[in-house]
Design an enzyme around this catalytic site. Structure first.
Site, mmCIF file in Angstrom:
data_model
loop_
_atom_site.group_PDB
_atom_site.id
_atom_site.type_symbol
_atom_site.label_atom_id
_atom_site.label_comp_id
_atom_site.label_asym_id
_atom_site.label_seq_id
_atom_site.Cartn_x
_atom_site.Cartn_y
_atom_site.Cartn_z
ATOM 1 N N HIS A 248 0.867 -1.190 0.000
ATOM 2 C CA HIS A 248 0.000 0.000 0.000
ATOM 3 C C HIS A 248 0.898 1.232 0.000
ATOM 4 O O HIS A 248 1.267 1.746 1.051
ATOM 5 C CB HIS A 248 -0.923 -0.041 1.232
ATOM 6 C CG HIS A 248 -1.910 1.086 1.291
ATOM 7 N ND1 HIS A 248 -3.022 1.057 2.107
ATOM 8 C CD2 HIS A 248 -1.957 2.290 0.671
ATOM 9 C CE1 HIS A 248 -3.703 2.169 1.971
ATOM 10 N NE2 HIS A 248 -3.073 2.949 1.113
ATOM 11 N N GLU B 255 -10.881 3.755 6.358
ATOM 12 C CA GLU B 255 -9.830 4.692 6.788
ATOM 13 C C GLU B 255 -10.533 5.768 7.622
ATOM 14 O O GLU B 255 -10.293 5.880 8.815
ATOM 15 C CB GLU B 255 -9.115 5.281 5.571
ATOM 16 C CG GLU B 255 -7.985 6.255 5.920
ATOM 17 C CD GLU B 255 -7.328 6.853 4.667
ATOM 18 O OE1 GLU B 255 -7.891 6.751 3.568
ATOM 19 O OE2 GLU B 255 -6.235 7.447 4.825
ATOM 20 N N ASP C 267 1.849 7.170 1.854
ATOM 21 C CA ASP C 267 2.437 8.325 1.166
ATOM 22 C C ASP C 267 3.607 8.815 2.016
ATOM 23 O O ASP C 267 3.471 9.782 2.778
ATOM 24 C CB ASP C 267 1.387 9.435 1.013
ATOM 25 C CG ASP C 267 0.124 8.943 0.311
ATOM 26 O OD1 ASP C 267 0.142 8.799 -0.921
ATOM 27 O OD2 ASP C 267 -0.877 8.668 1.011
#
Ligand code: HPA
Ligand code: ZN
EC number: 3.5.4.2
Length: 337
Positions: free
Chosen positions: A21, A204, A282
């Site tokens: 991910h 999330e 990220d």
């Protein structure tokens, strides 16, 4: 604990890992963002990389995505996608990643006039080169943005058709609240018909119901799945159906999904029999690459090894690659234990 030839390397640094991910656009380091902006003549709202770093403070997913999409505007050419991917794969390999299943989201770049062949071509060239250079085994999944319509997601599958054989799978990302997976049921069905592996960001910020809907759409892996931890019946379903979660601790912390990693539910989900994995999402935006995410959990080495083993189990790699990855984790634990 020191391992191997490098006395400074920790158990976590050299632990063999699969990263499942990570958004390639989300691996853009501030200095590289400014370099791409300069050569592509793109204006950024920050005066310097340090000013951008100072803006890495989010009240939630939507605020992060605003900044992230702004950063994406600097990627315009095939060479940009190539360099971005090569840089991530180098850093990942240095952190012990052996298998990387990476996301790219072509829709905003298509809107900006970047042909999909340039986007994917640059990424796929870098994957092939990294395989030779460091041995890292990379693969690519394409994400549709859930704030857009399902018709646009279906159109994306058409645009991807010439590249089908080079792509591992598809997923759904972007602003979660108000955009449930059920709205994309035909997208997932069409993608499955075309032979893609399926993942979906769910749970999330969205409720456990979104995770259920993703499972009902035939999704094989849930990206995040954090809110499922509070729903025992759903935890049992994830366990029974063997659907893994790709969890991202530092992302969840920075986006205020959780306020304290000491109570992060990954160990509890693991104990409950769910296949949970550790990932970065990220990295520069959230303050750490995958090894940093492992370290942030503060769990004992054998538990971290079990999570790393899960990474290979949950990957979409062939059986021999999965078995080799799991064995490498066991060997590492035995050598360090
Ligand atoms: N959630 C949803 N979409 C995303 C994320 C995320 O954490 N990162 C990049 N796109
Ligand atoms: Zn994500």
């Amino acid at each position: 604990m020191a391992t191997g030839g490098d006395p400074a390397a920790s158990f976590v640094d050299t632990l063999p890992k699969a990263e499942l991910h990570v958004h390639l656009e989300g691996t853009l380091e501030p200095e590289d963002m400014f370099a791409f902006a300069a050569r592509n003549d793109v204006d950024l709202p920050w005066a310097s990389p340090d000013e951008l770093r100072a803006a890495y403070s989010y009240t939630g997913l939507d605020r992060f995505l605003e900044l992230y999409y702004r950063g994406c505007t600097v990627l315009r050419r095939r060479a940009d996608f190539h360099e971005l991917t090569a840089a991530y794969l180098r850093r990942a390999a240095a952190q012990g990643v052996r298998r990387a299943e990476m996301f790219v989201s072509p829709q905003s770049f298509l809107d900006a006039g970047v042909p999909v062949a340039d986007q994917l071509g640059g990424v796929l060239d870098a994957i092939a080169e990294a395989r030779t250079d460091t041995g890292i085994d990379g693969a690519l999944l394409v994400i549709a943005q859930r704030h857009r319509s399902e018709a646009e997601a279906l159109e994306l599958l058409e645009v991807l058709a010439p590249h089908r054989e080079s792509l591992l799978g598809v997923g759904l990302g972007g602003a979660e609240r108000g955009n449930p997976p059920s709205r994309f049921a035909r997208f997932f069905a069409d993608a499955r018909r075309r032979g893609y592996r399926l993942t979906c960001h769910a749970g999330e910020e969205g409720p456990p119901e979104y995770v259920r809907e993703a499972l009902d759409c035939g999704v094989e892996r849930i990206d995040h799945g954090y809110t499922a931890a509070g729903d025992p019946a759903l935890v049992a379903r994830l366990r029974d159906e063997g659907v893994p979660l790709t969890m991202c601790p530092l992302s969840n912390l920075r986006l205020r999904v959780t306020d304290d990693l000491s109570t992060y539910p990954i160990a509890a989900l693991h104990d409950a029999g769910v296949v949970v994995t550790v990932n970065s999402d990220d990295p520069p935006y959230f303050g750490g690459y995958v090894a940093d995410n492992y370290r942030a959990l503060g769990l004992p080495d054998p538990t971290l090894a079990a999570l790393a083993r899960n990474g290979f189990t949950a990957s979409f790699a062939d059986d021999a690659t999965v078995a080799a990855g799991r064995r490498a984790v066991d060997d590492h634990l035995a050598a360090c234990g």
